[in-house]
Design a protein around this motif. Structure first.
Motif, PDB file in Angstrom:
ATOM      1  N   ILE A   1      -1.850   3.193 -10.933  1.00 55.33           N
ATOM      2  CA  ILE A   1      -1.498   1.862 -10.429  1.00 55.33           C
ATOM      3  C   ILE A   1      -1.841   1.677  -8.955  1.00 55.33           C
ATOM      4  CG2 ILE A   1       0.288   1.461 -12.157  1.00 55.33           C
ATOM      5  CD1 ILE A   1       2.367   2.094 -10.013  1.00 55.33           C
ATOM      6  N   LEU A   2      -2.037   2.770  -8.222  1.00 50.33           N
ATOM      7  CA  LEU A   2      -2.361   2.646  -6.797  1.00 50.33           C
ATOM      8  C   LEU A   2      -3.629   1.815  -6.563  1.00 50.33           C
ATOM      9  CD1 LEU A   2      -1.703   3.266  -3.862  1.00 50.33           C
ATOM     10  CD2 LEU A   2      -2.936   5.425  -4.117  1.00 50.33           C
ATOM     11  N   PRO A   3      -4.715   2.027  -7.315  1.00 51.19           N
ATOM     12  CA  PRO A   3      -5.899   1.189  -7.088  1.00 51.19           C
ATOM     13  C   PRO A   3      -5.627  -0.299  -7.316  1.00 51.19           C
ATOM     14  CG  PRO A   3      -6.484   3.101  -8.397  1.00 51.19           C
ATOM     15  CD  PRO A   3      -4.986   3.096  -8.288  1.00 51.19           C
ATOM     16  N   ILE A   4      -4.768  -0.617  -8.260  1.00 53.57           N
ATOM     17  CA  ILE A   4      -4.437  -2.020  -8.527  1.00 53.57           C
ATOM     18  C   ILE A   4      -3.672  -2.614  -7.343  1.00 53.57           C
ATOM     19  CG2 ILE A   4      -3.110  -3.566 -10.031  1.00 53.57           C
ATOM     20  CD1 ILE A   4      -3.667  -1.436 -12.293  1.00 53.57           C
ATOM     21  N   ILE A   5      -2.698  -1.853  -6.844  1.00 59.36           N
ATOM     22  CA  ILE A   5      -1.917  -2.300  -5.676  1.00 59.36           C
ATOM     23  C   ILE A   5      -2.841  -2.498  -4.486  1.00 59.36           C
ATOM     24  CG2 ILE A   5      -0.104  -1.647  -4.027  1.00 59.36           C
ATOM     25  CD1 ILE A   5       1.047  -2.279  -6.777  1.00 59.36           C
ATOM     26  N   ILE A   6      -3.721  -1.535  -4.243  1.00 55.90           N
ATOM     27  CA  ILE A   6      -4.622  -1.607  -3.092  1.00 55.90           C
ATOM     28  C   ILE A   6      -5.597  -2.768  -3.232  1.00 55.90           C
ATOM     29  CG2 ILE A   6      -6.522  -0.403  -1.932  1.00 55.90           C
ATOM     30  CD1 ILE A   6      -4.816   2.124  -2.115  1.00 55.90           C
ATOM     31  N   LEU A   7      -6.118  -3.005  -4.423  1.00 57.58           N
ATOM     32  CA  LEU A   7      -7.015  -4.139  -4.639  1.00 57.58           C
ATOM     33  C   LEU A   7      -6.301  -5.452  -4.342  1.00 57.58           C
ATOM     34  CD1 LEU A   7      -9.689  -5.377  -5.593  1.00 57.58           C
ATOM     35  CD2 LEU A   7      -8.760  -5.311  -7.919  1.00 57.58           C
TER      36      LEU A   7
ATOM     37  N   LEU B   1       5.385  -8.263  10.091  1.00 61.46           N
ATOM     38  CA  LEU B   1       5.626  -6.818  10.129  1.00 61.46           C
ATOM     39  C   LEU B   1       6.407  -6.356   8.912  1.00 61.46           C
ATOM     40  CD1 LEU B   1       6.375  -6.276  13.924  1.00 61.46           C
ATOM     41  CD2 LEU B   1       4.354  -5.550  12.648  1.00 61.46           C
ATOM     42  N   PHE B   2       7.403  -7.147   8.482  1.00 58.84           N
ATOM     43  CA  PHE B   2       8.157  -6.789   7.279  1.00 58.84           C
ATOM     44  C   PHE B   2       7.252  -6.808   6.047  1.00 58.84           C
ATOM     45  CE2 PHE B   2      12.197  -7.996   9.574  1.00 58.84           C
ATOM     46  CZ  PHE B   2      12.706  -6.703   9.579  1.00 58.84           C
ATOM     47  N   LYS B   3       6.316  -7.747   6.007  1.00 62.90           N
ATOM     48  CA  LYS B   3       5.359  -7.807   4.907  1.00 62.90           C
ATOM     49  C   LYS B   3       4.511  -6.541   4.886  1.00 62.90           C
ATOM     50  CE  LYS B   3       1.431 -10.603   3.371  1.00 62.90           C
ATOM     51  NZ  LYS B   3       0.573 -11.740   3.704  1.00 62.90           N
ATOM     52  N   LYS B   4       4.066  -6.102   6.063  1.00 65.47           N
ATOM     53  CA  LYS B   4       3.257  -4.889   6.151  1.00 65.47           C
ATOM     54  C   LYS B   4       4.066  -3.666   5.731  1.00 65.47           C
ATOM     55  CE  LYS B   4      -0.012  -7.356   7.919  1.00 65.47           C
ATOM     56  NZ  LYS B   4      -0.327  -8.437   7.031  1.00 65.47           N
ATOM     57  N   VAL B   5       5.324  -3.593   6.133  1.00 70.82           N
ATOM     58  CA  VAL B   5       6.188  -2.482   5.725  1.00 70.82           C
ATOM     59  C   VAL B   5       6.345  -2.490   4.204  1.00 70.82           C
ATOM     60  CG1 VAL B   5       8.548  -1.566   5.817  1.00 70.82           C
ATOM     61  CG2 VAL B   5       7.398  -2.268   7.918  1.00 70.82           C
ATOM     62  N   GLY B   6       6.495  -3.673   3.622  1.00 74.36           N
ATOM     63  CA  GLY B   6       6.581  -3.785   2.166  1.00 74.36           C
ATOM     64  C   GLY B   6       5.337  -3.256   1.486  1.00 74.36           C
ATOM     65  N   PHE B   7       4.168  -3.577   2.040  1.00 70.16           N
ATOM     66  CA  PHE B   7       2.920  -3.068   1.480  1.00 70.16           C
ATOM     67  C   PHE B   7       2.878  -1.542   1.559  1.00 70.16           C
ATOM     68  CE2 PHE B   7       0.437  -7.208   2.486  1.00 70.16           C
ATOM     69  CZ  PHE B   7       0.718  -7.719   1.239  1.00 70.16           C
ATOM     70  N   ILE B   8       3.279  -0.987   2.699  1.00 68.82           N
ATOM     71  CA  ILE B   8       3.275   0.467   2.870  1.00 68.82           C
ATOM     72  C   ILE B   8       4.197   1.125   1.853  1.00 68.82           C
ATOM     73  CG2 ILE B   8       3.921   2.335   4.443  1.00 68.82           C
ATOM     74  CD1 ILE B   8       2.885   0.469   6.737  1.00 68.82           C
ATOM     75  N   LEU B   9       5.361   0.533   1.627  1.00 67.72           N
ATOM     76  CA  LEU B   9       6.273   1.064   0.612  1.00 67.72           C
ATOM     77  C   LEU B   9       5.645   0.992  -0.781  1.00 67.72           C
ATOM     78  CD1 LEU B   9       9.654  -0.382   1.921  1.00 67.72           C
ATOM     79  CD2 LEU B   9       8.908   2.009   1.956  1.00 67.72           C
ATOM     80  N   CYS B  10       4.925  -0.090  -1.070  1.00 62.70           N
ATOM     81  CA  CYS B  10       4.228  -0.208  -2.360  1.00 62.70           C
ATOM     82  C   CYS B  10       3.178   0.883  -2.516  1.00 62.70           C
ATOM     83  CB  CYS B  10       3.574  -1.579  -2.499  1.00 62.70           C
ATOM     84  SG  CYS B  10       4.724  -2.913  -2.823  1.00 62.70           S
ATOM     85  N   TYR B  11       2.426   1.184  -1.437  1.00 63.85           N
ATOM     86  CA  TYR B  11       1.425   2.252  -1.504  1.00 63.85           C
ATOM     87  C   TYR B  11       2.104   3.570  -1.859  1.00 63.85           C
ATOM     88  CZ  TYR B  11      -1.202  -1.001   1.532  1.00 63.85           C
ATOM     89  OH  TYR B  11      -1.803  -2.101   2.087  1.00 63.85           O
ATOM     90  N   PHE B  12       3.215   3.853  -1.169  1.00 64.11           N
ATOM     91  CA  PHE B  12       3.900   5.123  -1.375  1.00 64.11           C
ATOM     92  C   PHE B  12       4.447   5.229  -2.798  1.00 64.11           C
ATOM     93  CE2 PHE B  12       7.766   7.743  -1.279  1.00 64.11           C
ATOM     94  CZ  PHE B  12       7.176   8.961  -0.977  1.00 64.11           C
ATOM     95  N   VAL B  13       5.110   4.178  -3.275  1.00 59.56           N
ATOM     96  CA  VAL B  13       5.682   4.197  -4.631  1.00 59.56           C
ATOM     97  C   VAL B  13       4.574   4.342  -5.671  1.00 59.56           C
ATOM     98  CG1 VAL B  13       6.914   2.808  -6.339  1.00 59.56           C
ATOM     99  CG2 VAL B  13       7.786   2.959  -4.003  1.00 59.56           C
ATOM    100  N   ALA B  14       3.485   3.599  -5.516  1.00 54.21           N
ATOM    101  CA  ALA B  14       2.375   3.692  -6.474  1.00 54.21           C
ATOM    102  C   ALA B  14       1.766   5.093  -6.450  1.00 54.21           C
ATOM    103  CB  ALA B  14       1.320   2.637  -6.159  1.00 54.21           C
ATOM    104  N   TRP B  15       1.569   5.653  -5.262  1.00 48.66           N
ATOM    105  CA  TRP B  15       1.029   7.011  -5.150  1.00 48.66           C
ATOM    106  C   TRP B  15       1.969   8.010  -5.810  1.00 48.66           C
ATOM    107  CZ3 TRP B  15       3.235  11.175  -2.502  1.00 48.66           C
ATOM    108  CH2 TRP B  15       2.443  12.323  -2.462  1.00 48.66           C
ATOM    109  N   LEU B  16       3.267   7.859  -5.576  1.00 46.87           N
ATOM    110  CA  LEU B  16       4.263   8.760  -6.153  1.00 46.87           C
ATOM    111  C   LEU B  16       4.251   8.675  -7.679  1.00 46.87           C
ATOM    112  CD1 LEU B  16       6.471  10.766  -5.388  1.00 46.87           C
ATOM    113  CD2 LEU B  16       8.083   8.857  -5.343  1.00 46.87           C
ATOM    114  N   ILE B  17       4.194   7.470  -8.207  1.00 55.27           N
ATOM    115  CA  ILE B  17       4.144   7.297  -9.666  1.00 55.27           C
ATOM    116  C   ILE B  17       2.857   7.884 -10.233  1.00 55.27           C
ATOM    117  CG2 ILE B  17       3.938   5.585 -11.512  1.00 55.27           C
ATOM    118  CD1 ILE B  17       5.927   3.856  -9.874  1.00 55.27           C
TER     119      ILE B  17
END
Length: 116
Positions: free
Chosen positions: A71-77, A40-56
């Motif tokens: 960078i969001l497509p790279i994170i998602i890939l 679950l913590f790993k999934k929360v980390g991924f969600i935070l990465c999505y948000f930060v990448a989208w924000l950037i």
């Protein structure tokens, strides 16, 4: 809304990994709260990465980010690829005969039958 489709797809991959992991644990009678919590913590980390990448990607230029590429497509890939491998590993643990050997080799998944 369409701009969020890649994130929604990544969240589906996250959910499928979590679901197949739980099914695997139930099947093998190996449910451990620490593993679930770590997942679950790993999934929360991924969600935070999505948000930060989208924000950037959307607002980063306001504060000086000049990356030249989103960078969001790279994170998602990256996330979807790692989750796919985990999902396939879990499916192999649920039913080792369900995935063809060539598909497992493509994703460098070792033979689950030998591991058990």
């Amino acid at each position: 809304m369409e701009q969020f489709y890649p994130i929604i797809i990544a969240l589906i991959f996250n959910a499928l990994d979590l679901i197949t992991g739980i099914i695997t644990a139930v099947k093998n009678k190996d449910i451990q709260s620490s593993k679930l919590r770590d997942g679950l913590f790993k999934k929360v980390g991924f969600i935070l990465c999505y948000f930060v990448a989208w924000l950037i990607d959307t607002e980063g230029t306001l504060i000086g980010f000049q990356l030249g590429a989103p960078i969001l497509p790279i994170i998602i890939l990256y996330v979807c690829t790692t989750e796919l491998v985990s999902i396939l590993e879990n499916i192999c643990k649920i039913n080792p005969d369900i995935l063809p050997e060539k598909l497992m080799e493509l994703f460098h998944i070792s033979d689950v039958k030998k591991e058990e």
